[in-house]
Scaffold this motif. Structure first.
Motif: not given
Length: 334
Positions: A134-153
């Motif tokens: 979120a800090v280093l790549m704010p433009l890619h935050k929404e596409s990289v960090i998703t609820r589904r990926r977070t739940t799986m992790l």
């Protein structure tokens, strides 16, 4: 057996009746702090739409791990110590380890404490990764960090952590679980083998894994905070030129990154003593008094997170206040 061990290994907390009563009082207060603090955290996160984010999911996972310590781990120690005070003899199950019984309470609480500690470390690591993106790549935050990926992790972190927690007793017949008269908690112990044993070296998996993740977390936090510092220096120039850039992290992202940095420091401070103890124990040092403080400092970490959130996050603090005071729930912002 426990009474004999008490005389030989009387930790500073438990040598007199007064010290035992104070220790039990501390344990009871710790249970209340863990249950209340993490219940409030879950209520705020699950009951407020603002926190239904990948970061919120990770914080909820952290709260569940801390709650498990307050529900399963600490109460067993309270039961054992209260029984010892009232009956002047410890419960029978404290007199032998898990290899001496078909069912032993430590077979449940021991892996839960170890597993939840590992879950906490992996979750803080994931929180750090999420905030650094979120800090280093704010433009890619929404596409990289998703609820589904977070739940799986989160699911993988729980499975991996508990697999590592039970691995010493699964892959070694010489290691068992038992109630330790020094730490006043269920810990890994040698079964029928004399101490020290080469099988004891498997416990080095824990500090190796933990310090690898914590070290990586600290490095990532330093990079993120350095980026935040550079952003702060440019803020005045951006404000003067009236130019808004879409590539800069938001203020909430910066605040969240600093909060995760505080969590990392707090957990590192609480985990370091236990890591030192495990390494010392493997090489032959018993450190009875130190083991008590090391394990219970780590246990108290389960009630720190809600304090950190309340101090660092104003939105969390306001919503927690409204949950704790029913008369202020009306008009709460979701």
């Amino acid at each position: 057996m426990l009474e004999e061990l008490e005389q030989a290994k009387c930790s500073v907390c438990c040598c007199t009746l007064t010290s035992r009563i104070l220790m039990v009082l501390f344990m009871v207060l710790l249970i209340l702090a863990i249950l209340v603090g993490n219940s409030v955290t879950l209520a705020v996160i699950l009951g407020t739409k603002h926190f239904h984010t990948p970061q919120g999911y990770l914080k909820a996972s952290l709260a569940v791990a801390d709650l498990a310590v307050g529900i399963f781990v600490v109460p067993l120690s309270v039961y054992a110590e209260v029984t010892l005070i009232l009956k002047d003899s410890a419960p029978e199950w404290t007199m032998y380890n898990s290899q001496g019984s078909a069912f032993h309470p430590c077979n449940i609480t021991g892996p839960i404490f170890a597993g939840c500690t590992l879950v906490s470390i992996t979750t803080i690591f994931l929180l750090t990764i999420e905030r650094s993106i979120a800090v280093l790549m704010p433009l890619h935050k929404e596409s990289v960090i998703t609820r589904r990926r977070t739940t799986m992790l989160i699911i993988f972190s729980w499975m991996g952590s508990f697999f590592l927690a039970v691995s010493p007793i699964v892959f070694s017949n010489e290691i068992a679980l038992g109630y330790n008269p020094c730490s006043r908690m269920c810990n890994y112990a040698l079964g029928m083998t004399e101490y020290p044993s080469k099988a004891w070296n498997i416990l080095l998996l824990f500090p190796a894994f933990d310090f690898t993740l914590l070290g990586s977390t600290i490095v990532i936090n330093i990079i993120s905070l350095s980026s935040i510092r550079q952003h702060s220096k440019r803020r005045k120039e951006i404000a003067k030129s009236d130019c808004q850039t879409s590539t800069k992290p938001t203020f909430s992202d910066i605040k969240a990154a600093k909060t995760i940095g505080t969590l990392t420091l707090a957990f590192t401070a609480s985990f370091t003593p236990i890591a030192v103890f495990v390494v010392g124990n493997v090489i032959g040092n018993e450190w009875c008094n130190f083991s008590f403080f090391a394990f219970w400092i780590l246990a108290t970490n389960s009630c720190w997170n809600v304090i950190i959130y309340s101090v660092r996050d104003q939105k969390f603090r306001l919503r927690a206040h409204k949950f704790l005071i029913p008369s202020q729930r009306n008009g709460s912002i979701t």
